[in-house]
Design a protein around this motif. Sequence first.
Motif, PDB file in Angstrom:
ATOM      1  N   ASN A  17       0.833  -1.205   0.000  1.00 28.07           N
ATOM      2  CA  ASN A  17       0.000   0.000   0.000  1.00 28.07           C
ATOM      3  C   ASN A  17       0.872   1.261   0.000  1.00 28.07           C
ATOM      4  N   MET A  18       0.260   2.376  -0.401  1.00 29.50           N
ATOM      5  CA  MET A  18       0.953   3.661  -0.394  1.00 29.50           C
ATOM      6  C   MET A  18       0.078   4.716   0.276  1.00 29.50           C
ATOM      7  N   ILE A  19       0.716   5.751   0.789  1.00 28.15           N
ATOM      8  CA  ILE A  19       0.010   6.903   1.345  1.00 28.15           C
ATOM      9  C   ILE A  19       0.615   8.159   0.733  1.00 28.15           C
ATOM     10  N   LEU A  20      -0.239   9.011   0.220  1.00 28.47           N
ATOM     11  CA  LEU A  20       0.188  10.285  -0.343  1.00 28.47           C
ATOM     12  C   LEU A  20      -0.279  11.416   0.569  1.00 28.47           C
ATOM     13  N   ILE A  21       0.658  12.217   1.031  1.00 26.17           N
ATOM     14  CA  ILE A  21       0.318  13.423   1.789  1.00 26.17           C
ATOM     15  C   ILE A  21       0.287  14.565   0.775  1.00 26.17           C
ATOM     16  N   LYS A  22      -0.906  14.974   0.443  1.00 24.91           N
ATOM     17  CA  LYS A  22      -1.099  16.019  -0.566  1.00 24.91           C
ATOM     18  C   LYS A  22      -1.112  17.367   0.141  1.00 24.91           C
ATOM     19  N   ASP A  23      -0.009  18.102  -0.013  1.00 23.47           N
ATOM     20  CA  ASP A  23       0.169  19.335   0.754  1.00 23.47           C
ATOM     21  C   ASP A  23       1.120  20.252  -0.013  1.00 23.47           C
ATOM     22  N   GLN A  24       1.565  21.319   0.618  1.00 26.12           N
ATOM     23  CA  GLN A  24       2.523  22.222  -0.029  1.00 26.12           C
ATOM     24  C   GLN A  24       3.802  21.499  -0.416  1.00 26.12           C
ATOM     25  N   LEU A  25       4.224  20.568   0.416  1.00 21.19           N
ATOM     26  CA  LEU A  25       5.402  19.729   0.150  1.00 21.19           C
ATOM     27  C   LEU A  25       4.926  18.278   0.105  1.00 21.19           C
ATOM     28  N   PRO A  26       4.445  17.807  -1.051  1.00 22.29           N
ATOM     29  CA  PRO A  26       3.841  16.475  -1.121  1.00 22.29           C
ATOM     30  C   PRO A  26       4.834  15.360  -0.761  1.00 22.29           C
ATOM     31  N   ILE A  27       4.338  14.402   0.013  1.00 22.76           N
ATOM     32  CA  ILE A  27       5.143  13.268   0.465  1.00 22.76           C
ATOM     33  C   ILE A  27       4.471  11.973   0.017  1.00 22.76           C
ATOM     34  N   LEU A  28       5.252  11.050  -0.524  1.00 19.20           N
ATOM     35  CA  LEU A  28       4.745   9.716  -0.857  1.00 19.20           C
ATOM     36  C   LEU A  28       5.406   8.713   0.072  1.00 19.20           C
ATOM     37  N   ILE A  29       4.586   7.917   0.745  1.00 22.01           N
ATOM     38  CA  ILE A  29       5.118   6.915   1.669  1.00 22.01           C
ATOM     39  C   ILE A  29       5.027   5.548   1.015  1.00 22.01           C
ATOM     40  N   ASP A  30       6.194   4.999   0.710  1.00 20.26           N
ATOM     41  CA  ASP A  30       6.402   3.738   0.007  1.00 20.26           C
ATOM     42  C   ASP A  30       5.994   3.853  -1.464  1.00 20.26           C
ATOM     43  N   THR A  31       6.638   3.035  -2.312  1.00 22.22           N
ATOM     44  CA  THR A  31       6.485   3.207  -3.763  1.00 22.22           C
ATOM     45  C   THR A  31       6.118   1.933  -4.508  1.00 22.22           C
ATOM     46  N   GLY A  32       5.729   0.874  -3.787  1.00 20.26           N
ATOM     47  CA  GLY A  32       5.293  -0.332  -4.471  1.00 20.26           C
ATOM     48  C   GLY A  32       6.434  -1.153  -5.046  1.00 20.26           C
ATOM     49  N   PHE A  33       6.085  -2.178  -5.812  1.00 18.88           N
ATOM     50  CA  PHE A  33       7.062  -3.084  -6.421  1.00 18.88           C
ATOM     51  C   PHE A  33       7.596  -2.461  -7.711  1.00 18.88           C
ATOM     52  N   GLY A  34       8.827  -2.778  -8.043  1.00 16.00           N
ATOM     53  CA  GLY A  34       9.511  -2.135  -9.159  1.00 16.00           C
ATOM     54  C   GLY A  34       8.833  -2.267 -10.507  1.00 16.00           C
ATOM     55  N   SER A  35       8.238  -3.422 -10.782  1.00 14.78           N
ATOM     56  CA  SER A  35       7.606  -3.638 -12.081  1.00 14.78           C
ATOM     57  C   SER A  35       6.369  -2.773 -12.265  1.00 14.78           C
ATOM     58  N   GLU A  36       5.868  -2.185 -11.180  1.00 12.83           N
ATOM     59  CA  GLU A  36       4.647  -1.395 -11.241  1.00 12.83           C
ATOM     60  C   GLU A  36       4.916   0.103 -11.061  1.00 12.83           C
ATOM     61  N   ALA A  37       6.157   0.527 -11.310  1.00 13.44           N
ATOM     62  CA  ALA A  37       6.544   1.923 -11.069  1.00 13.44           C
ATOM     63  C   ALA A  37       5.729   2.904 -11.914  1.00 13.44           C
ATOM     64  N   LYS A  38       5.493   2.560 -13.180  1.00 13.06           N
ATOM     65  CA  LYS A  38       4.720   3.480 -14.038  1.00 13.06           C
ATOM     66  C   LYS A  38       3.269   3.565 -13.569  1.00 13.06           C
ATOM     67  N   GLU A  39       2.747   2.454 -13.075  1.00 12.09           N
ATOM     68  CA  GLU A  39       1.396   2.468 -12.509  1.00 12.09           C
ATOM     69  C   GLU A  39       1.362   3.338 -11.257  1.00 12.09           C
ATOM     70  N   THR A  40       2.424   3.275 -10.459  1.00 14.81           N
ATOM     71  CA  THR A  40       2.526   4.100  -9.254  1.00 14.81           C
ATOM     72  C   THR A  40       2.485   5.583  -9.610  1.00 14.81           C
ATOM     73  N   VAL A  41       3.219   5.953 -10.658  1.00 13.12           N
ATOM     74  CA  VAL A  41       3.202   7.344 -11.124  1.00 13.12           C
ATOM     75  C   VAL A  41       1.788   7.750 -11.529  1.00 13.12           C
ATOM     76  N   GLN A  42       1.108   6.861 -12.260  1.00 15.45           N
ATOM     77  CA  GLN A  42      -0.242   7.169 -12.719  1.00 15.45           C
ATOM     78  C   GLN A  42      -1.207   7.338 -11.541  1.00 15.45           C
ATOM     79  N   ILE A  43      -1.032   6.519 -10.508  1.00 16.33           N
ATOM     80  CA  ILE A  43      -1.903   6.596  -9.327  1.00 16.33           C
ATOM     81  C   ILE A  43      -1.809   7.973  -8.671  1.00 16.33           C
ATOM     82  N   ILE A  44      -0.583   8.469  -8.506  1.00 12.10           N
ATOM     83  CA  ILE A  44      -0.465   9.765  -7.829  1.00 12.10           C
ATOM     84  C   ILE A  44      -0.876  10.911  -8.756  1.00 12.10           C
ATOM     85  N   ARG A  45      -0.659  10.737 -10.053  1.00 15.41           N
ATOM     86  CA  ARG A  45      -1.139  11.763 -11.003  1.00 15.41           C
ATOM     87  C   ARG A  45      -2.657  11.904 -10.907  1.00 15.41           C
ATOM     88  N   GLU A  46      -3.344  10.764 -10.852  1.00 16.70           N
ATOM     89  CA  GLU A  46      -4.799  10.795 -10.771  1.00 16.70           C
ATOM     90  C   GLU A  46      -5.286  11.405  -9.464  1.00 16.70           C
TER      91      GLU A  46
END
Length: 325
Positions: A17-46
């Motif tokens: 799982n991941m947690i995104l702190i959406k704030d002035q200085l956004p923080i992402l906690i954990d980034t998932g498995f390596g093969s799913e990195a592009k999906e991870t990017v898409q998740i936070i973009r959405e």
Amino acid sequence: MKQSSIIFFERKFPSANMILIKDQLPILIDTGFGSEAKETVQIIREAGVSPEELHLIVNTHYHSDHVGGNFHFQNNYGVNIAAHKWEAELINNGDPEACSAEWLDQPVEPYRVDRKLSDNDQIETGNRTLQVLRTPGHTLGHISLYEPEEKILICGDLFHRDDIGWLNIFREGVASIQRSMESLEQLSKLRISQAYSGHGPQIENPQAAIEAARKRFEKWLGNPEKVSWHACKRIFSFTLILKDGLAKEEINNYLLNCGWFQDFARYSFQIQPKEFIQVLIDEMIRSDAAKWHDNYLVARASYQAPDKEWMNKNIKPKDWNFKIL
């Protein structure tokens, strides 16, 4: 001024799982498995945050399902990464033991830790302050994060809603149970309204989950074999997820070449590794952790099979080409 929010993403294996702190200085906690990195990017973009905007990635601990996206974020977007100082030193030195990746046979692409965290450090996001709490057990440098205003706890793999993190007695030490219990005791003193763990759904009754975890660890103190069975089944299940199943004729050779399998067989169960193969398979089937499908042993957990081309790169810390002192 941006509105501040904490967004929880429950993910399928092999990603945590991941947690995104959406704030002035956004923080992402954990980034998932390596093969799913592009999906991870898409998740936070959405969720309304571009990867270029990320101020920091914070890892609860260095297992592959939590740090796998670090390489992609760091190399493509220049995002800084924070982790506990003890794990950071193994990472930055390219130590073969980093991430326990070699022992577990779990690929991890290279990354460096830019900010080394200690107990009681604070991470500012603009409108929020996250308190770093060292909570060892699952790994020696495992951390949790506490946000006091909304009383939110991010607890990694220390405990889950209906389970606890497996313990690696061969890499983290035989006192892992006691360390886990001490970590739970520390968290039980906090006022927590909501907790998010590394796997499974959000925890709406954190104190009940902490107490259930404590009782389970307490039982394990009197029956250490349960610690080993819990770990073996979860490690092997994760392997079956990464491999998208193992053919019957491949299992013996694969397991006999795994460090975790050799250690648990010889030292936890005092049985020759060749003899332990069928014992483990039988227990995987009995406990409903795996099943046979067309002559393949497959995991029963819900998962998204990793990209085979990515998996075939099979990168481990021993292959990393940098060393940071």
